[in-house]
Design a protein around this motif. Structure first.
Motif, PDB file in Angstrom:
ATOM      1  N   CYS A  97     -34.396 -66.636  60.728  1.00 21.65           N
ATOM      2  CA  CYS A  97     -33.771 -66.714  59.488  1.00 21.65           C
ATOM      3  C   CYS A  97     -32.600 -65.804  59.450  1.00 21.65           C
ATOM      4  O   CYS A  97     -32.822 -64.254  59.673  1.00 21.65           O
ATOM      5  N   SER A  98     -31.442 -66.040  59.089  1.00 23.60           N
ATOM      6  CA  SER A  98     -30.402 -65.195  58.876  1.00 23.60           C
ATOM      7  C   SER A  98     -30.328 -64.473  57.477  1.00 23.60           C
ATOM      8  O   SER A  98     -30.379 -65.221  56.527  1.00 23.60           O
ATOM      9  N   THR A 100     -28.477 -62.965  54.537  1.00 27.79           N
ATOM     10  CA  THR A 100     -27.255 -62.902  54.178  1.00 27.79           C
ATOM     11  C   THR A 100     -26.672 -61.175  53.817  1.00 27.79           C
ATOM     12  O   THR A 100     -25.392 -60.913  53.764  1.00 27.79           O
ATOM     13  N   ASP A 103     -26.975 -58.177  58.941  1.00 28.71           N
ATOM     14  CA  ASP A 103     -26.849 -58.787  60.471  1.00 28.71           C
ATOM     15  C   ASP A 103     -28.002 -59.138  60.956  1.00 28.71           C
ATOM     16  O   ASP A 103     -27.955 -60.038  61.960  1.00 28.71           O
ATOM     17  N   ASP A 104     -29.208 -58.512  60.682  1.00 28.67           N
ATOM     18  CA  ASP A 104     -30.210 -58.675  61.291  1.00 28.67           C
ATOM     19  C   ASP A 104     -30.968 -60.209  60.989  1.00 28.67           C
ATOM     20  O   ASP A 104     -30.923 -60.593  59.883  1.00 28.67           O
ATOM     21  N   ASP A 105     -31.402 -60.765  62.020  1.00 31.50           N
ATOM     22  CA  ASP A 105     -32.048 -62.054  61.771  1.00 31.50           C
ATOM     23  C   ASP A 105     -33.792 -61.619  61.566  1.00 31.50           C
ATOM     24  O   ASP A 105     -34.013 -60.486  62.214  1.00 31.50           O
ATOM     25  N   THR A 109     -38.820 -67.697  57.669  1.00 30.98           N
ATOM     26  CA  THR A 109     -37.952 -68.139  56.305  1.00 30.98           C
ATOM     27  C   THR A 109     -39.174 -68.118  55.160  1.00 30.98           C
ATOM     28  O   THR A 109     -40.357 -68.231  55.330  1.00 30.98           O
ATOM     29  N   CYS A 122     -35.544 -64.817  53.580  1.00 31.75           N
ATOM     30  CA  CYS A 122     -36.308 -64.409  54.924  1.00 31.75           C
ATOM     31  C   CYS A 122     -37.424 -63.477  54.682  1.00 31.75           C
ATOM     32  O   CYS A 122     -37.577 -62.753  53.533  1.00 31.75           O
TER      33      CYS A 122
END
Length: 127
Positions: A97-98, A100, A103-105, A109, A122
């Motif tokens: 999950c990105s 917003t 920058d970390d995933d 989700t 996320c």
């Protein structure tokens, strides 16, 4: 006496098998977790103490017990119910999950049904 001995031996073999069957797979969402999303900024913490700490981003916050239920057919999804009347429901999925706001995933989700609306974001395990 033989019956007791046989039962003790059987218990020694069955107990580890039962524990293995109840063990969660590494993909299974489990507390403690920190979740959140943007626009509005909202947050949810599922604590190891069994409490959900939810802030909706509009100034309302709730602390309540939660129930985490594993999907019956996959280790990748779990459902969560919480809120003072168990009126808030969420689904947590084990997929990248990105976020917003960074920058970390994150590895999971989440979709939260709250007050006739849907919030998405996320989650990540607490370290």
């Amino acid at each position: 006496m033989k019956l007791v001995s046989a039962a003790a031996i059987l218990l020694l073999f069955v107990t580890p098998l039962a524990e293995a069957a109840l063990a969660r797979s590494p993909e299974t969402p489990a507390p403690p977790l920190t979740c959140g999303g943007d626009e509005p900024y909202w947050s949810l913490k599922l604590g190891a103490d069994g409490k959900a700490r939810f802030s909706d981003g509009d100034g309302e916050a709730t602390i309540s017990p939660f129930i985490l239920q594993q999907s019956r057919n996959t280790t990748l999804i779990a459902g969560v119910t919480f809120g003072l009347k168990a009126e808030i429901r969420a689904v947590i999925g084990h997929e990248a999950c990105s976020a917003t706001n960074g920058d970390d995933d994150r590895p999971m989700t989440i979709s939260v049904w709250y007050k006739d609306g849907l919030l998405s974001g996320c989650c990540q395990p607490d370290s």
